[in-house]
Motif scaffolding. Structure first.
Motif, mmCIF file in Angstrom:
data_model
loop_
_atom_site.group_PDB
_atom_site.id
_atom_site.type_symbol
_atom_site.label_atom_id
_atom_site.label_comp_id
_atom_site.label_asym_id
_atom_site.label_seq_id
_atom_site.Cartn_x
_atom_site.Cartn_y
_atom_site.Cartn_z
ATOM 1 N N ASP A 1 0.826 -1.221 0.000
ATOM 2 C CA ASP A 1 0.000 0.000 0.000
ATOM 3 C C ASP A 1 0.853 1.261 0.000
ATOM 4 O O ASP A 1 0.569 2.229 0.719
ATOM 5 C CB ASP A 1 -0.961 0.014 1.187
ATOM 6 N N ASP A 2 1.918 1.246 -0.794
ATOM 7 C CA ASP A 2 2.782 2.407 -0.994
ATOM 8 C C ASP A 2 3.507 2.833 0.273
ATOM 9 O O ASP A 2 3.861 4.002 0.441
ATOM 10 C CB ASP A 2 1.995 3.588 -1.570
ATOM 11 N N VAL A 3 3.753 1.869 1.151
ATOM 12 C CA VAL A 3 4.562 2.096 2.354
ATOM 13 C C VAL A 3 5.737 1.130 2.286
ATOM 14 O O VAL A 3 5.601 0.001 1.819
ATOM 15 C CB VAL A 3 3.735 1.836 3.633
ATOM 16 N N GLN A 4 6.915 1.569 2.759
ATOM 17 C CA GLN A 4 8.081 0.695 2.737
ATOM 18 C C GLN A 4 7.770 -0.658 3.354
ATOM 19 O O GLN A 4 7.170 -0.744 4.425
ATOM 20 C CB GLN A 4 9.236 1.335 3.513
ATOM 21 N N MET A 5 8.182 -1.713 2.654
ATOM 22 C CA MET A 5 7.973 -3.063 3.172
ATOM 23 C C MET A 5 8.913 -3.315 4.345
ATOM 24 O O MET A 5 10.109 -3.083 4.257
ATOM 25 C CB MET A 5 8.234 -4.093 2.063
ATOM 26 N N ARG A 6 8.349 -3.792 5.447
ATOM 27 C CA ARG A 6 9.147 -4.095 6.634
ATOM 28 C C ARG A 6 9.606 -5.547 6.616
ATOM 29 O O ARG A 6 9.218 -6.332 5.754
ATOM 30 C CB ARG A 6 8.321 -3.818 7.894
ATOM 31 N N SER A 7 10.420 -5.890 7.597
ATOM 32 C CA SER A 7 10.978 -7.234 7.661
ATOM 33 C C SER A 7 10.125 -8.187 8.499
ATOM 34 O O SER A 7 10.589 -9.266 8.879
ATOM 35 C CB SER A 7 12.406 -7.190 8.229
ATOM 36 N N ASP A 8 8.893 -7.805 8.815
ATOM 37 C CA ASP A 8 7.954 -8.736 9.441
ATOM 38 C C ASP A 8 6.755 -8.884 8.513
ATOM 39 O O ASP A 8 6.059 -7.916 8.243
ATOM 40 C CB ASP A 8 7.532 -8.263 10.835
ATOM 41 N N TRP A 9 6.557 -10.097 8.034
ATOM 42 C CA TRP A 9 5.521 -10.371 7.039
ATOM 43 C C TRP A 9 4.412 -11.195 7.676
ATOM 44 O O TRP A 9 4.662 -12.272 8.214
ATOM 45 C CB TRP A 9 6.110 -11.143 5.862
ATOM 46 N N GLU A 10 3.195 -10.701 7.565
ATOM 47 C CA GLU A 10 2.048 -11.401 8.120
ATOM 48 C C GLU A 10 1.300 -12.097 6.990
ATOM 49 O O GLU A 10 0.630 -11.461 6.187
ATOM 50 C CB GLU A 10 1.143 -10.414 8.857
ATOM 51 N N LEU A 11 1.434 -13.407 6.942
ATOM 52 C CA LEU A 11 0.836 -14.208 5.867
ATOM 53 C C LEU A 11 0.287 -15.503 6.467
ATOM 54 O O LEU A 11 0.846 -16.036 7.429
ATOM 55 C CB LEU A 11 1.877 -14.555 4.795
ATOM 56 N N PRO A 12 -0.782 -16.050 5.900
ATOM 57 C CA PRO A 12 -1.326 -17.306 6.421
ATOM 58 C C PRO A 12 -0.485 -18.503 5.991
ATOM 59 O O PRO A 12 0.250 -18.451 5.002
ATOM 60 C CB PRO A 12 -2.721 -17.363 5.784
ATOM 61 N N ILE A 13 -0.585 -19.582 6.757
ATOM 62 C CA ILE A 13 0.040 -20.826 6.336
ATOM 63 C C ILE A 13 -0.783 -21.417 5.194
ATOM 64 O O ILE A 13 -1.881 -20.956 4.890
ATOM 65 C CB ILE A 13 0.174 -21.836 7.500
ATOM 66 N N CYS A 14 -0.256 -22.439 4.585
ATOM 67 C CA CYS A 14 -0.902 -23.033 3.415
ATOM 68 C C CYS A 14 -2.105 -23.871 3.856
ATOM 69 O O CYS A 14 -1.954 -24.853 4.592
ATOM 70 C CB CYS A 14 0.121 -23.898 2.676
ATOM 71 N N THR A 15 -3.297 -23.462 3.414
ATOM 72 C CA THR A 15 -4.517 -24.180 3.769
ATOM 73 C C THR A 15 -5.463 -24.199 2.576
ATOM 74 O O THR A 15 -5.168 -23.642 1.515
ATOM 75 C CB THR A 15 -5.236 -23.511 4.961
ATOM 76 N N GLY A 16 -6.624 -24.821 2.768
ATOM 77 C CA GLY A 16 -7.685 -24.788 1.768
ATOM 78 C C GLY A 16 -7.296 -25.418 0.445
ATOM 79 O O GLY A 16 -6.570 -26.415 0.393
ATOM 80 N N ALA A 17 -7.751 -24.787 -0.639
ATOM 81 C CA ALA A 17 -7.536 -25.348 -1.975
ATOM 82 C C ALA A 17 -6.063 -25.368 -2.361
ATOM 83 O O ALA A 17 -5.643 -26.191 -3.182
ATOM 84 C CB ALA A 17 -8.339 -24.537 -3.000
ATOM 85 N N GLU A 18 -5.275 -24.467 -1.762
ATOM 86 C CA GLU A 18 -3.847 -24.432 -2.116
ATOM 87 C C GLU A 18 -3.088 -25.628 -1.548
ATOM 88 O O GLU A 18 -2.095 -26.061 -2.116
ATOM 89 C CB GLU A 18 -3.220 -23.137 -1.588
ATOM 90 N N ARG A 19 -3.547 -26.161 -0.425
ATOM 91 C CA ARG A 19 -2.869 -27.287 0.206
ATOM 92 C C ARG A 19 -3.049 -28.553 -0.630
ATOM 93 O O ARG A 19 -4.170 -29.016 -0.854
ATOM 94 C CB ARG A 19 -3.415 -27.489 1.614
ATOM 95 N N LEU A 20 -1.950 -29.103 -1.116
ATOM 96 C CA LEU A 20 -2.007 -30.319 -1.923
ATOM 97 C C LEU A 20 -2.275 -31.525 -1.022
ATOM 98 O O LEU A 20 -1.688 -31.641 0.060
ATOM 99 C CB LEU A 20 -0.684 -30.512 -2.674
ATOM 100 N N LYS A 21 -3.142 -32.422 -1.491
ATOM 101 C CA LYS A 21 -3.490 -33.591 -0.695
ATOM 102 C C LYS A 21 -3.411 -34.865 -1.524
ATOM 103 O O LYS A 21 -3.648 -34.865 -2.731
ATOM 104 C CB LYS A 21 -4.895 -33.429 -0.105
ATOM 105 N N THR A 22 -3.082 -35.933 -0.838
ATOM 106 C CA THR A 22 -3.064 -37.263 -1.443
ATOM 107 C C THR A 22 -3.883 -38.186 -0.552
ATOM 108 O O THR A 22 -3.574 -38.329 0.642
ATOM 109 C CB THR A 22 -1.626 -37.793 -1.572
ATOM 110 N N ASP A 23 -4.916 -38.781 -1.117
ATOM 111 C CA ASP A 23 -5.821 -39.651 -0.347
ATOM 112 C C ASP A 23 -6.375 -38.940 0.880
ATOM 113 O O ASP A 23 -6.482 -39.523 1.978
ATOM 114 C CB ASP A 23 -5.088 -40.942 0.069
ATOM 115 N N GLY A 24 -6.684 -37.652 0.723
ATOM 116 C CA GLY A 24 -7.306 -36.901 1.800
ATOM 117 C C GLY A 24 -6.360 -36.363 2.845
ATOM 118 O O GLY A 24 -6.769 -35.657 3.767
ATOM 119 N N ARG A 25 -5.067 -36.664 2.739
ATOM 120 C CA ARG A 25 -4.080 -36.189 3.709
ATOM 121 C C ARG A 25 -3.106 -35.231 3.032
ATOM 122 O O ARG A 25 -2.943 -35.246 1.814
ATOM 123 C CB ARG A 25 -3.297 -37.361 4.320
#
Length: 414
Positions: A214-238
């Motif tokens: 948002d046009d502010v200098q990027m800091r060295s602490d990044w707030e991002l979610p872990i991999c979940t939902g459709a992005e999480r690859l699964k094999t046999d439901g795991r």
């Protein structure tokens, strides 16, 4: 975070802190820059042969095999960036369960187990030394880890003469809870970003990171979610891979520290997140993965990715890459005229434009758009392009917008 069995160091191509071999000749000099390569042990034919090997390196592939073995087969100074998600050496004991006694699907694979911290350190030194060898002179490395291993990796990086640029905290918005209630919840991981050497001219796309934030200098602490939902690859439901990283994390890393067409090496390719993001952002990748199932999963995943079609949609162009436009050229083109009044956004200061491109106040203080802006604010420096404004059709317009007009006109004419 996948890796094969550790290989002993008896015949590794380095000794001590970091002694390199150049085409089979032992040399204390790091011979890696194909433009400024050491002439003491390489003749012209050797240099041409080396350049040919680097140019012919296969890209956009998943190499199935042991990390150290395959790293040694890559040409010296052949990749622009290394992103590594190595084994964390978690040293987990027993089974983890939730309060309802259901099992926690954690990392208990054999590739994350080492006999001792010393064995883990030897392994880490081996692959980090090889990663440094294959990096181009101005290349850089990112390595991610947790409190179990990141401090050991940081020490080894410095011992191998990498130059640490930042440590970045990835704060997880949805971390796994602490089920035993004996410690704080582990809600972050740490990334170390390091240039190949102190003298490396590493890539940092400052403007792209600022636009992403948002046009502010990027800091060295990044707030991002872990991999979940459709992005999480699964094999046999795991979960197909226990430590799959989110694409948002890799996208930020690659947008920050690579350019279109660069080669990104991931020596612990796992489920292929690095390759998928690299392909989407029009970067090349080389992945090394020892597990055949993970390698097959990664190939399938990357094959399904569609690259961003237009280069204009990839990221903000660095300002330093744009053609330079002096303030005086705005006057020469009639966009700003001598006598026009400039002012700052809060209209605390005003100055008139001179014919030679300098500014002068009513109090007879004068200077360039930069030096006068700094003087009036009692600051050491000032970006005059964004500080000064001018009135056009009843609106306050930043003078930097005229510079963009000049560049657009020149591009059309060219």
């Amino acid at each position: 975070m996948e890796l094969a069995t550790f290989l002993t160091l008896d015949n590794q191509p380095f000794a001590g802190s970091y002694t390199r071999y150049c085409d089979g000749v032992k040399s204390p000099i790091l011979v890696v820059d194909l433009r400024r390569v050491c002439s003491s042990c390489c003749d012209d034919n050797a240099l041409k042969e080396r350049e040919k090997r680097v140019a012919s390196v296969k890209k956009d592939i998943v190499i199935e095999g042991d990390c150290l073995t395959e790293l040694k087969r890559l040409p010296t100074a052949s990749v622009d960036l290394v992103f590594a998600d190595p084994p964390y050496n978690l040293q987990l004991g027993g089974n983890l369960t939730r309060p309802d006694q259901s099992a926690v699907d954690g990392v208990d694979d054999s590739w994350d187990k080492f006999d001792s911290f010393a064995a883990y350190d030897r392994f880490s030194e081996a692959w980090l030394a090889e990663a440094r060898r294959v990096l181009k002179p101005d290349g850089a490395l990112w390595v991610i880890g947790s409190y179990h291993n990141i401090y050991r990796l940081g020490r080894i990086l410095q011992d191998l003469d990498y130059w640490i640029l930042n440590d970045v905290v990835w704060r997880k918005t949805n971390p796994m809870p602490n089920f035993r209630g004996r410690r704080f919840t582990n809600a972050h991981e740490t990334l170390i970003w390091a240039a190949r050497s102190q003298g490396s001219r590493h890539t940092f796309n400052y403007e792209a990171m600022k636009a992403l934030n948002d046009d502010v200098q990027m800091r060295s602490d990044w707030e991002l979610p872990i991999c979940t939902g459709a992005e999480r690859l699964k094999t046999d439901g795991r979960k197909a891979h226990p430590t799959q990283k989110p694409e948002s994390l890799l996208a930020r890393v690659l947008l920050a520290s690579t350019n279109r067409g660069d080669i990104v090496l991931d020596p612990f390719f796992g489920s292929g997140t690095t390759g998928a993001v690299a392909k989407r952002l029009n970067r090349h990748f080389i992945g090394i993965e020892q597990d055949p199932a993970y390698a097959a999963l990664a190939r399938e995943r990357v094959a399904a990715v569609t690259p961003i079609a237009s280069p204009d949609l990839l990221a903000t162009e660095p300002k330093r890459a744009k053609p330079k436009v002096p303030f005086g050229s705005l006057i020469e083109r009639g966009l700003i005229k001598p006598g026009d009044v400039l002012f700052d956004s809060r209209k605390r200061f005003t100055a008139r434009v001179r014919a030679d491109g300098s500014l002068v106040t009513d109090g007879k203080e004068s200077g360039s758009i930069h030096s006068l802006g700094a003087k009036l604010q009692s600051l050491p420096s000032c970006n005059g392009w964004t500080f000064w404004h001018i009135s056009r059709d009843g609106k306050d317009v930043v003078i930097d917008s005229f510079r963009d007009q000049v560049r657009a006109a020149d591009q059309q004419d060219g």
